[in-house]
Write an enzyme that holds these catalytic residues in place. Structure first.
Site, short mmCIF file in Angstrom:
data_model
loop_
_atom_site.label_atom_id
_atom_site.label_comp_id
_atom_site.label_asym_id
_atom_site.label_seq_id
_atom_site.Cartn_x
_atom_site.Cartn_y
_atom_site.Cartn_z
N LEU A 67 -46.54 18.77 49.69
CA LEU A 67 -46.62 17.83 48.57
C LEU A 67 -46.61 16.38 49.02
O LEU A 67 -47.11 15.50 48.32
CB LEU A 67 -45.45 18.09 47.60
CG LEU A 67 -45.37 19.51 47.02
CD1 LEU A 67 -44.17 19.63 46.09
CD2 LEU A 67 -46.66 19.86 46.29
N ARG A 86 -30.81 10.75 53.34
CA ARG A 86 -30.59 12.17 53.09
C ARG A 86 -29.19 12.39 52.52
O ARG A 86 -28.25 11.67 52.84
CB ARG A 86 -30.69 12.96 54.40
CG ARG A 86 -32.08 13.04 54.93
CD ARG A 86 -32.13 13.61 56.35
NE ARG A 86 -30.97 14.36 56.78
CZ ARG A 86 -30.38 14.17 57.95
NH1 ARG A 86 -30.81 13.24 58.78
NH2 ARG A 86 -29.35 14.90 58.30
N GLU A 141 -40.47 14.68 60.35
CA GLU A 141 -40.43 15.65 61.45
C GLU A 141 -40.10 17.05 60.93
O GLU A 141 -40.65 18.04 61.42
CB GLU A 141 -39.40 15.24 62.49
CG GLU A 141 -39.32 16.21 63.67
CD GLU A 141 -38.37 15.75 64.76
OE1 GLU A 141 -37.83 16.64 65.46
OE2 GLU A 141 -38.18 14.53 64.91
#
Length: 543
Positions: free
Chosen positions: A40, A103, A66
């Protein structure tokens, strides 16, 4: 931006990427998801600069994505959608770090590495903090975390070292961290907590505030730690900021000698109750228990010296397994422990043991083994029989009290005498009242009721009949200051009546203040109810 499909073989991971760990299970889940729905979001790459010595010339380096790249590589795909951007090493590093720090599952070790890399590129602590929305202190602490030895970093990643422990240890020197790592290897546990790390450093740094001995103990040094020139807090310092705030001893040799002399003092302090060599255990005495360990031999070099000192004094030294099993977890001043001690259910032991901190001397209370060894069976059996003898007395008294309770229960309250209390009745009433009085009064009167088979409270009342009125008044004060008064009309009225005698002026002033506050609140509510057409009792007004 233009998206290009670039062959996977021409794309390479970046050595600058601070993210070093990717969960294989999560990666497989992502790969399965991409197989079903497609990728996506394309990854971001930069061209590898042309260089005759660079074998990767003309290929691409991953800036962001990555994990997506690895997931696609697990599928039967030849190419991957990419956004190609021209970027310097500094810009690439900045982009990688920004992506990783956003994150939710950011690894603290990788976070520390990322902050360190940004610092090397010229960013300030303030700039890094502003960039990630954290405090300066947070960034500074994380950067220190990057100082950990690789093996300790791995322990954090593997969940074997608490992050708080890591933050504590990262401030140590490399040699000290190696000592900590060796200490961790010696522990029989899968997880090292912050408290574990703090205990290690307390011993490492010889923290005077946490020393075993009292502040006025001189021992082998001939001086107290507060006055000692080896106390780093006594070092002259021009600037307050440079003065150490946690006083530590700077001489390991003097510290160890003082600790050794403190251990011997602990033995001497118990000398008058210790069982002598050749004697048997008896109630009211204490025995030396030796508990050696194969672990931490370098920390317990004086273990045998302490035992030699004890034997030289003529005291008996026993193995715990020959006499005892479980030890009592009650504090020494707990009445429940004192009851067990009085009934010979536990025995007082002065335990000499080897630990990771070194030799320690502690007082513990053990239960006797059900059966003894050939060396101790007679002593153990005797102590058990003493326990049984006292237990029989206690059970008999308890059974009698239970039967007497039945007699009292069967009496009709309405048939009790209305005559004034006699001397016996008065003493019993005062005893029950005194047992309900406050700790403050008992302390002021130097009354210390510990467990005993004797009726201590009754004996005190008999000897101090002149204190009857003070005891009764404290009972009244204690009862009428309890939380139950707030919910009981009788107690509220009694409280008010009593305080009219004891503190009339203060009581009236407080009552007036409360009445004024109440009147103001009620007036506002009455006004609002009137506007709505209601009385304060909830009925409608007649207009």
């Amino acid at each position: 931006m233009e998206v290009k499909n670039i062959p996977l073989v021409r794309i390479h991971t970046s050595p600058l990427n601070p993210r070093k760990t990717i969960d294989e299970g999560d990666l497989q889940d992502l790969s399965n998801n991409i197989k079903q729905q497609g990728l996506l979001q394309p990854i971001t790459v930069r061209p590898i600069e042309a260089d005759d010595t660079n074998p990767l010339c003309g290929e691409f380096e991953i800036i962001c994505g990555e994990r997506r790249y690895r997931a696609v590589s697990m599928l039967e795909e030849d190419t991957i959608p990419c956004i190609v951007r021209e970027m310097t090493d500094e810009e690439a590093l900045d982009a990688m770090i920004t992506e990783n720090l956003q994150r939710k599952d950011v690894d603290p070790i990788e976070e520390a590495f990322a902050f360190g890399q940004l610092l090397k590129t010229g960013k300030t602590i303030e700039q890094i903090a502003d960039r990630i929305g954290k405090s300066k202190r947070f960034v500074q602490e994380r950067i220190k975390l990057d100082n950990l030895l690789p093996d300790l970093k791995k322990m954090v990643k593997d969940g074997k070292l608490h992050i708080g422990a890591a933050m504590h240890v990262c401030k140590l020197t490399e040699d000290e961290q190696r000592q900590f790592l060796e200490w961790c290897d010696d522990q029989d546990q899968d997880y090292i907590s912050r408290r574990d790390a703090e205990m290690f450093t307390d011993n490492l740094f010889m923290n005077i505030c946490k020393a075993d001995w009292h502040k006025d103990f001189k021992g082998s040094c001939g001086t107290t730690c507060i006055e000692c020139p080896f106390n780093n807090a006594n070092v002259g310092c021009l600037f307050y900021e440079m003065k150490p705030h946690d006083a530590t001893c700077t001489s390991r040799e003097r510290w160890n000698k003082k600790r050794h002399s403190w251990l011997l003092k602990r033995i001497d302090d118990n000398a008058d109750v210790l069982v002598k060599e050749g004697d048997n255990l008896e109630a009211g005495k204490s025995v030396i228990v030796a508990e050696s360990s194969q672990y931490f031999p370098d920390k317990n070099t004086d273990y045998e010296q302490v035992l030699e000192y004890i034997r030289g004094k003529g005291f008996k030294v026993v193995n715990k397994e020959d006499y005892f099993e479980r030890f009592s977890s009650y504090r020494e001043d707990d009445e429940r422990l004192q009851e067990k001690l009085a009934n010979n259910e536990v025995y007082r032991a002065v335990v000499v043991e080897s630990t990771w901190r070194g030799v320690e001397v502690n007082v513990r209370y053990y239960e006797f083994k059900k059966t003894g060894t050939e060396h101790s069976s007679d002593e153990v059996k005797a102590m058990q029989l003493v326990n049984e003898y006292k237990e029989n007395e206690r059970k008999s008294a308890s059974t009698l009290a239970s039967k007497l309770r039945d007699i009292l229960r069967d009496m009709e309250p309405t048939e009790l005498s209305t005559e004034p209390l006699n001397q016996t009745e008065s003493l019993v009433l005062m005893t029950l009242i005194l047992k309900k009085c406050s700790y403050q009064l008992r302390n002021a009167l130097n009354i210390n009721f510990t467990y005993s088979s004797d009726p201590q409270v009754l004996n005190y009342v008999k000897a101090h009949t002149e204190q009857v009125h003070q005891i009764c008044r404290d009972f009244l004060r204690e009862e009428l200051s309890s939380a139950g008064v707030e919910y009981n009309a009788d107690m509220q009225v009694c409280q008010s009546m009593l305080l009219q005698d004891w503190a009339k002026e203060q009581t009236e002033q407080m009552s007036t203040d409360m009445a004024v506050k109440l009147a103001k609140k009620q007036a506002k509510i009455e006004e609002q109810l009137t506007a709505l057409g209601y009385n304060t009792d909830g009925t409608k007004m007649d207009f």
